[in-house]
Design a protein around this motif. Structure first.
Motif, mmCIF file in Angstrom:
data_model
loop_
_atom_site.group_PDB
_atom_site.id
_atom_site.type_symbol
_atom_site.label_atom_id
_atom_site.label_comp_id
_atom_site.label_asym_id
_atom_site.label_seq_id
_atom_site.Cartn_x
_atom_site.Cartn_y
_atom_site.Cartn_z
ATOM 1 N N MET A 1 11.191 56.917 50.819
ATOM 2 C CA MET A 1 10.917 56.761 52.251
ATOM 3 C C MET A 1 9.953 57.861 52.706
ATOM 4 O O MET A 1 10.087 59.020 52.334
ATOM 5 C CB MET A 1 12.215 56.863 53.054
ATOM 6 C CG MET A 1 12.033 56.686 54.553
ATOM 7 S SD MET A 1 13.629 56.726 55.408
ATOM 8 C CE MET A 1 13.079 56.574 57.100
ATOM 9 N N THR A 2 8.965 57.465 53.514
ATOM 10 C CA THR A 2 7.968 58.417 53.993
ATOM 11 C C THR A 2 8.611 59.437 54.917
ATOM 12 O O THR A 2 9.395 59.087 55.801
ATOM 13 C CB THR A 2 6.852 57.682 54.758
ATOM 14 O OG1 THR A 2 6.274 56.703 53.902
ATOM 15 C CG2 THR A 2 5.770 58.660 55.204
ATOM 16 N N ALA A 3 8.269 60.713 54.711
ATOM 17 C CA ALA A 3 8.817 61.773 55.560
ATOM 18 C C ALA A 3 8.340 61.608 56.993
ATOM 19 O O ALA A 3 7.230 61.145 57.252
ATOM 20 C CB ALA A 3 8.390 63.133 55.016
ATOM 21 N N GLN A 4 9.213 61.989 57.914
ATOM 22 C CA GLN A 4 8.936 61.825 59.340
ATOM 23 C C GLN A 4 8.526 63.174 59.948
ATOM 24 O O GLN A 4 9.251 64.166 59.817
ATOM 25 C CB GLN A 4 10.187 61.308 60.059
ATOM 26 C CG GLN A 4 10.771 60.038 59.466
ATOM 27 C CD GLN A 4 9.861 58.842 59.667
ATOM 28 O OE1 GLN A 4 9.459 58.540 60.793
ATOM 29 N NE2 GLN A 4 9.536 58.160 58.586
ATOM 30 N N ALA A 5 7.377 63.200 60.618
ATOM 31 C CA ALA A 5 6.904 64.398 61.316
ATOM 32 C C ALA A 5 6.837 64.102 62.805
ATOM 33 O O ALA A 5 6.387 63.029 63.217
ATOM 34 C CB ALA A 5 5.540 64.818 60.801
ATOM 35 N N LEU A 6 7.279 65.057 63.590
ATOM 36 C CA LEU A 6 7.247 64.911 65.040
ATOM 37 C C LEU A 6 6.357 66.007 65.616
ATOM 38 O O LEU A 6 6.530 67.191 65.308
ATOM 39 C CB LEU A 6 8.658 65.038 65.618
ATOM 40 C CG LEU A 6 8.874 64.541 67.046
ATOM 41 C CD1 LEU A 6 8.582 63.056 67.154
ATOM 42 C CD2 LEU A 6 10.309 64.817 67.477
ATOM 43 N N VAL A 7 5.392 65.606 66.426
ATOM 44 C CA VAL A 7 4.542 66.554 67.148
ATOM 45 C C VAL A 7 4.917 66.459 68.619
ATOM 46 O O VAL A 7 4.846 65.374 69.210
ATOM 47 C CB VAL A 7 3.050 66.239 66.958
ATOM 48 C CG1 VAL A 7 2.188 67.180 67.807
ATOM 49 C CG2 VAL A 7 2.667 66.352 65.495
ATOM 50 N N ILE A 8 5.330 67.575 69.191
ATOM 51 C CA ILE A 8 5.727 67.578 70.594
ATOM 52 C C ILE A 8 4.632 68.253 71.397
ATOM 53 O O ILE A 8 4.414 69.461 71.296
ATOM 54 C CB ILE A 8 7.077 68.296 70.781
ATOM 55 C CG1 ILE A 8 8.137 67.673 69.878
ATOM 56 C CG2 ILE A 8 7.516 68.210 72.244
ATOM 57 C CD1 ILE A 8 9.487 68.362 69.949
ATOM 58 N N GLY A 9 3.920 67.452 72.177
ATOM 59 C CA GLY A 9 2.787 67.916 72.958
ATOM 60 C C GLY A 9 1.527 67.189 72.545
ATOM 61 O O GLY A 9 1.116 67.251 71.382
ATOM 62 N N GLY A 10 0.903 66.491 73.483
ATOM 63 C CA GLY A 10 -0.246 65.648 73.166
ATOM 64 C C GLY A 10 -1.562 66.178 73.665
ATOM 65 O O GLY A 10 -2.443 65.402 74.039
ATOM 66 N N GLY A 11 -1.737 67.519 73.660
ATOM 67 C CA GLY A 11 -3.026 68.114 73.962
ATOM 68 C C GLY A 11 -3.833 68.315 72.689
ATOM 69 O O GLY A 11 -3.496 67.782 71.622
ATOM 70 N N PRO A 12 -4.928 69.094 72.761
ATOM 71 C CA PRO A 12 -5.781 69.275 71.580
ATOM 72 C C PRO A 12 -5.042 69.807 70.359
ATOM 73 O O PRO A 12 -5.263 69.322 69.241
ATOM 74 C CB PRO A 12 -6.836 70.271 72.069
ATOM 75 C CG PRO A 12 -6.895 70.061 73.543
ATOM 76 C CD PRO A 12 -5.498 69.736 73.959
ATOM 77 N N SER A 13 -4.162 70.805 70.533
ATOM 78 C CA SER A 13 -3.428 71.351 69.385
ATOM 79 C C SER A 13 -2.523 70.301 68.766
ATOM 80 O O SER A 13 -2.462 70.147 67.542
ATOM 81 C CB SER A 13 -2.596 72.561 69.809
ATOM 82 O OG SER A 13 -3.404 73.622 70.216
ATOM 83 N N GLY A 14 -1.788 69.584 69.609
ATOM 84 C CA GLY A 14 -0.864 68.587 69.105
ATOM 85 C C GLY A 14 -1.565 67.432 68.418
ATOM 86 O O GLY A 14 -1.130 66.969 67.352
ATOM 87 N N LEU A 15 -2.668 66.964 69.000
ATOM 88 C CA LEU A 15 -3.383 65.847 68.388
ATOM 89 C C LEU A 15 -4.044 66.264 67.078
ATOM 90 O O LEU A 15 -4.087 65.486 66.122
ATOM 91 C CB LEU A 15 -4.417 65.289 69.367
ATOM 92 C CG LEU A 15 -3.836 64.651 70.630
ATOM 93 C CD1 LEU A 15 -4.951 64.154 71.536
ATOM 94 C CD2 LEU A 15 -2.871 63.512 70.299
ATOM 95 N N MET A 16 -4.551 67.503 67.018
ATOM 96 C CA MET A 16 -5.112 67.981 65.760
ATOM 97 C C MET A 16 -4.011 68.120 64.702
ATOM 98 O O MET A 16 -4.217 67.806 63.524
ATOM 99 C CB MET A 16 -5.819 69.311 65.973
ATOM 100 C CG MET A 16 -6.492 69.864 64.714
ATOM 101 S SD MET A 16 -7.755 68.755 64.011
ATOM 102 C CE MET A 16 -9.098 69.014 65.175
ATOM 103 N N ALA A 17 -2.837 68.581 65.125
ATOM 104 C CA ALA A 17 -1.711 68.652 64.198
ATOM 105 C C ALA A 17 -1.339 67.263 63.697
ATOM 106 O O ALA A 17 -1.081 67.056 62.504
ATOM 107 C CB ALA A 17 -0.512 69.315 64.876
ATOM 108 N N ALA A 18 -1.307 66.289 64.603
ATOM 109 C CA ALA A 18 -0.954 64.925 64.216
ATOM 110 C C ALA A 18 -1.953 64.373 63.195
ATOM 111 O O ALA A 18 -1.561 63.768 62.183
ATOM 112 C CB ALA A 18 -0.915 64.030 65.451
ATOM 113 N N GLU A 19 -3.232 64.590 63.447
ATOM 114 C CA GLU A 19 -4.251 64.089 62.523
ATOM 115 C C GLU A 19 -4.103 64.721 61.140
ATOM 116 O O GLU A 19 -4.229 64.049 60.106
ATOM 117 C CB GLU A 19 -5.633 64.371 63.093
ATOM 118 C CG GLU A 19 -6.770 63.803 62.273
ATOM 119 C CD GLU A 19 -8.095 63.919 62.999
ATOM 120 O OE1 GLU A 19 -8.669 62.864 63.337
ATOM 121 O OE2 GLU A 19 -8.558 65.054 63.226
#
Length: 401
Positions: A1-19
């Motif tokens: 099963m693919t590991a689950q990552a959660l990014v809390i905060g949808g500004g530039p830092s969070g979106l870069m982390a998500a990518e």
């Protein structure tokens, strides 16, 4: 099963982390408390989105002051030229302005954000809005307040990128400090950065000159002098020249109760030349008119001179006042009006990967960290770089061995 990552905060830092996490093969979900993402980022783009700065990397690193040692690795791994290439990968060209600042040719944040979100969705990232993170439950689950009440989540890894506390109406209100402090994490008090300051103007000056620009002036404080522009407000002064001194001024006020800077209202003229102009041919003109014509001072600058008391009549003394007009600052403007935030999660609470040592698997990025930098692209550059670095740390932590 693919590991689950959660990014809390949808500004530039969070979106870069998500990518970055998506590229590492994790299933990524981004959570934000607002109805839409990156609201402060969009506001920053209204006046021209200053992404980064083109100056040499060694000089750029100096802009981060005491935080440089803890930010340097992230900034070297994702420096301005990589940020420019990343932007161009989204099919948005950039250019370098006359000041060395780097902008997208659109000069707006909205085209970049739309392209970025489209790419994230195509890569498999998902988004959950209108959910405020409130901390951890007794059994270690992340807790949220959502549209339908309380929610919990148990991801494999978390990146916190909730921003600072400036412009709270756009989403980053600093409420996360309580959740982290409750978990035993030390947070340096949040304070306004790149901010204006309050001045005890007379009622006449405030009513007459609020909104007036102060152009081609210089400001000196604590042995440092810079040229630029500022803006008179109803209760103080703000603008790029003032923001450049915001950290030392804020700290001096906290220490001493006020801070006095010196304004040079004609930095292009030597004091002796200014005195000679003032001393020549006043005739029957009023002093205000004479200063406007002989010294080239606009009415707002003449009135500013008078804020310090009666003007000397002797040309040499008057020239000295013009070249060093005292400006007493009594308080920084509040966080709601600041461009950015100082303070945040202390670096000694983190390992070299930006992971909380008290909460393994929880990483922190962006303005949540205890750093500040001047305007000029340095703020977004570090937000992008730390978002990427925290996510890389999170992905490495997930890998066995």
């Amino acid at each position: 099963m693919t590991a689950q990552a959660l990014v809390i905060g949808g500004g530039p830092s969070g979106l870069m982390a998500a990518e970055t996490l998506v590229a590492s093969g994790l299933h990524v979900r981004v959570i934000d408390r607002m109805p839409s993402l990156a609201r402060k980022f969009l506001l920053a783009g209204r006046g021209g989105l200053n992404l980064t700065h083109s100056e040499p990397l060694e000089r750029l690193l100096e802009r981060y002051g005491p935080a440089r040692p803890r930010l340097e690795r992230a900034l070297r791994d994702f420096p301005p030229d990589r940020l420019v290439r990343w932007c161009e990968d989204l099919e948005l060209e950039t250019f370098v302005g006359s000041s060395g600042r780097v902008f997208p040719k659109t000069l707006k944040a909205s085209p970049l954000l739309r392209a970025w979100l489209r790419r994230l969705e195509a890569q498999g990232a998902s988004f959950a809005l209108r959910r405020r993170w409130t901390g951890w439950s007794d059994d270690g689950a992340l807790t949220f307040e959502g549209p339908e009440g309380g929610e919990t989540a148990r991801p494999d890894v978390v990146v916190l990128a909730l921003g600072g506390a400036s412009w709270p109406r756009l989403g980053a209100d600093g409420a996360w400090t309580g959740a982290l402090e409750a978990a035993g994490v030390a947070v340096a008090p949040l304070a306004p950065a790149n901010c204006g300051f309050r001045v005890g103007w007379s009622s006449f000056f405030a009513e007459r000159f609020a909104g007036q620009p102060l152009k081609r002036i210089a400001l000196t404080f604590d042995g440092e002098t810079r040229r630029g522009e500022a803006l008179v407000t109803g209760d103080g002064i703000e603008g790029g020249l003032v923001y450049a001194f915001s950290a030392p001024l804020r700290d001096a006020i906290a220490r001493d109760g006020s801070a006095t800077a010196a304004l040079d209202l004609r930095p292009d003229l030597a004091e002796a030349d200014l005195a000679a102009r003032i001393g020549a041919g006043r005739g029957d003109r009023s002093l205000s008119t004479h200063l406007r014509k002989a010294a080239g001072l606009p009415p707002v600058c003449v009135a500013l001179l008078r804020e310090g008391g009666d003007l000397p009549r002797e040309p040499d003394a008057l020239a000295r006042r013009i070249k060093a007009t005292p400006l007493q600052l009594v308080a920084p403007q509040g966080l709601a009006r600041a461009i950015s935030t100082a303070g945040g999660v202390r670096f000694d609470e983190l390992d070299e990967r930006f992971m909380l040592t008290r909460r393994p698997g929880v990483f922190v990025a962006g303005e949540m960290l205890d750093w500040e930098a001047p305007t000029g692209g340095y703020l977004l550059q570090a937000c992008f770089a730390t978002g990427r670095a925290a996510a890389e740390g999170a992905a490495a932590w997930m890998r066995p061995g």
